[in-house]
Design an enzyme around this catalytic site. Structure first.
Site, mmCIF file in Angstrom:
data_model
loop_
_atom_site.group_PDB
_atom_site.id
_atom_site.type_symbol
_atom_site.label_atom_id
_atom_site.label_comp_id
_atom_site.label_asym_id
_atom_site.label_seq_id
_atom_site.Cartn_x
_atom_site.Cartn_y
_atom_site.Cartn_z
ATOM 1 N N CYS A 123 0.815 -1.221 0.000
ATOM 2 C CA CYS A 123 0.000 0.000 0.000
ATOM 3 C C CYS A 123 0.849 1.272 0.000
ATOM 4 C CB CYS A 123 -0.933 0.007 1.199
ATOM 5 S SG CYS A 123 -1.994 -1.429 1.245
ATOM 6 N N HIS A 259 -3.285 7.185 2.505
ATOM 7 C CA HIS A 259 -3.700 5.893 1.938
ATOM 8 C C HIS A 259 -5.083 5.564 2.485
ATOM 9 C CE1 HIS A 259 -4.092 1.754 1.045
ATOM 10 N NE2 HIS A 259 -3.799 1.334 2.253
ATOM 11 N N ASN A 290 -10.269 -0.147 -0.371
ATOM 12 C CA ASN A 290 -8.824 0.061 -0.202
ATOM 13 C C ASN A 290 -8.109 -0.538 -1.422
ATOM 14 O OD1 ASN A 290 -6.124 -0.444 0.416
ATOM 15 N ND2 ASN A 290 -6.510 -0.941 2.551
HETATM 16 O O1 UT7 Z 1 -4.070 -1.172 3.438
HETATM 17 C C1 UT7 Z 1 -3.221 -1.914 4.251
HETATM 18 C C2 UT7 Z 1 -3.354 -1.497 5.641
HETATM 19 N N1 UT7 Z 1 -4.583 -2.067 6.183
HETATM 20 C C3 UT7 Z 1 -5.167 -1.461 7.178
HETATM 21 O O2 UT7 Z 1 -4.710 -0.426 7.596
HETATM 22 C C4 UT7 Z 1 -6.352 -2.131 7.811
HETATM 23 C C5 UT7 Z 1 -6.262 -1.984 9.312
HETATM 24 N N2 UT7 Z 1 -7.311 -2.663 10.056
HETATM 25 C C6 UT7 Z 1 -8.616 -2.364 9.961
HETATM 26 O O3 UT7 Z 1 -9.011 -1.564 9.144
HETATM 27 C C7 UT7 Z 1 -9.557 -2.974 10.963
HETATM 28 O O4 UT7 Z 1 -8.814 -3.763 11.880
HETATM 29 C C8 UT7 Z 1 -10.701 -3.858 10.360
HETATM 30 C C9 UT7 Z 1 -11.687 -2.971 9.628
HETATM 31 C C10 UT7 Z 1 -10.100 -4.902 9.432
HETATM 32 C C11 UT7 Z 1 -11.471 -4.603 11.469
HETATM 33 O O5 UT7 Z 1 -12.000 -3.658 12.385
HETATM 34 P P1 UT7 Z 1 -11.728 -3.798 13.943
HETATM 35 O O6 UT7 Z 1 -12.459 -2.722 14.597
HETATM 36 O O7 UT7 Z 1 -10.243 -3.855 14.160
HETATM 37 O O8 UT7 Z 1 -12.386 -5.186 14.275
HETATM 38 P P2 UT7 Z 1 -11.782 -6.422 15.104
HETATM 39 O O9 UT7 Z 1 -10.992 -7.287 14.194
HETATM 40 O O10 UT7 Z 1 -11.129 -5.919 16.363
HETATM 41 O O11 UT7 Z 1 -13.080 -7.174 15.511
HETATM 42 C C12 UT7 Z 1 -14.068 -6.582 16.388
HETATM 43 C C13 UT7 Z 1 -15.263 -7.491 16.479
HETATM 44 C C14 UT7 Z 1 -14.940 -8.935 16.880
HETATM 45 O O12 UT7 Z 1 -16.002 -9.401 17.653
HETATM 46 P P3 UT7 Z 1 -15.877 -9.463 19.264
HETATM 47 O O13 UT7 Z 1 -14.683 -10.287 19.561
HETATM 48 O O14 UT7 Z 1 -15.708 -8.020 19.698
HETATM 49 O O15 UT7 Z 1 -17.180 -10.058 19.691
HETATM 50 C C15 UT7 Z 1 -14.911 -9.657 15.544
HETATM 51 O O16 UT7 Z 1 -15.236 -11.016 15.679
HETATM 52 O O17 UT7 Z 1 -15.919 -7.580 15.215
HETATM 53 C C16 UT7 Z 1 -16.001 -8.941 14.785
HETATM 54 N N3 UT7 Z 1 -15.772 -8.979 13.357
HETATM 55 C C17 UT7 Z 1 -16.752 -8.829 12.449
HETATM 56 N N4 UT7 Z 1 -18.063 -8.640 12.581
HETATM 57 C C18 UT7 Z 1 -18.779 -8.509 11.461
HETATM 58 C C19 UT7 Z 1 -14.594 -9.105 12.701
HETATM 59 N N5 UT7 Z 1 -14.778 -9.029 11.369
HETATM 60 C C20 UT7 Z 1 -16.111 -8.871 11.201
HETATM 61 C C21 UT7 Z 1 -16.915 -8.702 10.061
HETATM 62 N N6 UT7 Z 1 -18.232 -8.514 10.239
HETATM 63 N N7 UT7 Z 1 -16.391 -8.712 8.820
#
Ligand code: UT7
Length: 334
Positions: A123, A259, A290
């Site tokens: 990226c 980005h 993205n």
């Molecule tokens: O371009 C390269 C660089 N990439 C980035 O910069 C991406 C960086 N990361 C992110 O953008 C975020 O981490 C994501 C958007 C991928 C995920 O968001 P998050 O707020 O970090 O979610 P998380 O992985 O901490 O998950 C939070 C909750 C979990 O549930 P519990 O444990 O709180 O009950 C996950 O199981 O959300 C749940 N979860 C989902 N729920 C619905 C994880 N993925 C999903 C999903 N849909 N797709």
């Protein structure tokens, strides 16, 4: 007697002379993604800011998107293909690694034997390529450099991977970099944290997948929380260092073009940097997803299209991603 020689010298300054982009044709709303990952439109919008993304249509390829963006950038810069001395193409999704996509694009454009090569910095690739181009023009090894960031991420995303299926999109962006009498591209601040290389990576090596008789392509995996924390907090420091090295402050900026990784990362950086209200912020991710190395030129193009960017504005570009890699510079936009 010691043998010596003359080295070429370029111009004091380089600038971005023109911009071109191509958005993949197929609009993919969240509703098309959610069932396979047990998610919802609300969750995706709230956590990432993405409403829909663009994926390639049946006629589109990484090559066709790159060519479209590059042709537009040349026209916008009023530079002929024959004047291009080098093509630097940033991508991490050229699945036909031999040959480089850059050399194919140079040929298709009708450029006359330019240096042509791909770079892989995920990226952060576009800002890396922009920095190389700047140094080439200033060092006298090229007068005009075509910089392209292009990705077809949809091919390498598993529709069942909850952490990535909704994030990535396809597209291409290109700029022409050339000599300038005044500073147009500032000093780069770049680096990497290889210790976190597995935070975003392909699920397996292509050869290992083949030898294991895999029936699907390797796909992108990501430790979203780790990347989020690193991006949101460490990148604000890199942004500030970039302004300091350039000798300007946030007050001097017109545009912030980060980005497009996640709208919440952008918002966290804006707060951490204390960007004043007059700085207009790129938010292309909502409709584009993205697009890795293509995201900054695509985001800038949307700002022109909706009237939030004007020729001559001072922008901060900052990109970060797999590697982990990052690069940032201040740019006077064309
Ligand atoms: O371009 C390269 C660089 N990439 C980035 O910069 C991406 C960086 N990361 C992110 O953008 C975020 O981490 C994501 C958007 C991928 C995920 O968001 P998050 O707020 O970090 O979610 P998380 O992985 O901490 O998950 C939070 C909750 C979990 O549930 P519990 O444990 O709180 O009950 C996950 O199981 O959300 C749940 N979860 C989902 N729920 C619905 C994880 N993925 C999903 C999903 N849909 N797709």
């Amino acid at each position: 007697m010691t043998v010596t020689w003359e080295m070429p010298t370029g111009t004091a300054h380089a600038a971005v002379l023109g911009l071109g982009v191509h958005r993949a044709q197929r609009v993919v709303p969240n509703s098309e993604i959610v069932d396979a990952i047990d998610s919802s439109d609300e969750w995706i919008q709230q956590r990432s800011g993405i409403k829909e993304r663009r994926w390639v249509g049946p006629e589109e390829t990484l090559e066709s998107m790159s060519l479209a963006a590059a042709s537009q950038a040349l026209a916008d810069a009023d530079v002929a293909a024959a004047q291009i001395d080098a093509v630097v193409l940033a991508t991490c999704t050229n699945t036909q690694q031999i040959t480089s996509l850059a050399s194919r694009i140079a040929f298709l454009l009708g450029a006359e034997s330019p240096a042509a090569f791909d770079i892989s910095a995920a990226c952060a690739g576009f800002c890396h390529a922009l920095s190389l181009a700047t140094d080439m023009v200033r060092g006298g090894t090229a007068k005009y450099v075509l910089v392209i960031g292009a990705e077809r991420l949809s091919t390498l995303v598993s529709e069942k991977d909850r952490g990535t299926a909704f994030i990535f999109g396809d597209g291409a962006g290109a700029v022409v970099v050339g000599p300038s009498e005044v500073p147009g591209i500032g000093p780069v601040v770049w680096g990497s944290d290889g210790e976190q290389h597995s935070a975003i990576e392909l699920s397996s090596d292509w050869v290992e997948a083949f030898e294991a008789d895999a029936t699907t392509l390797p796909h992108i995996t990501m430790d979203g929380s780790a990347v989020f924390r690193w991006a949101a907090y460490e990148m604000a420091k890199v942004a500030q260092e970039t302004l300091d090295r350039t000798g300007i402050t946030v007050e001097d900026l017109d545009l912030f073009v980060p980005h497009q990784a996640n709208m919440r990362i952008t918002d966290t950086m804006v707060r951490a940097m204390k960007l004043p209200d007059h700085v207009r912020i790129a938010r292309d991710i909502a409709e584009q997803g993205n697009t890795s190395a293509a995201s900054i030129p695509l985001a800038l193009a949307r700002m022109y299209a909706d009237g939030t960017a004007c020729s001559g504005d001072l922008a901060l570009f900052i990109a970060f991603g797999a590697g982990l890699t990052y690069a940032a510079q201040v740019v006077r936009v064309p």
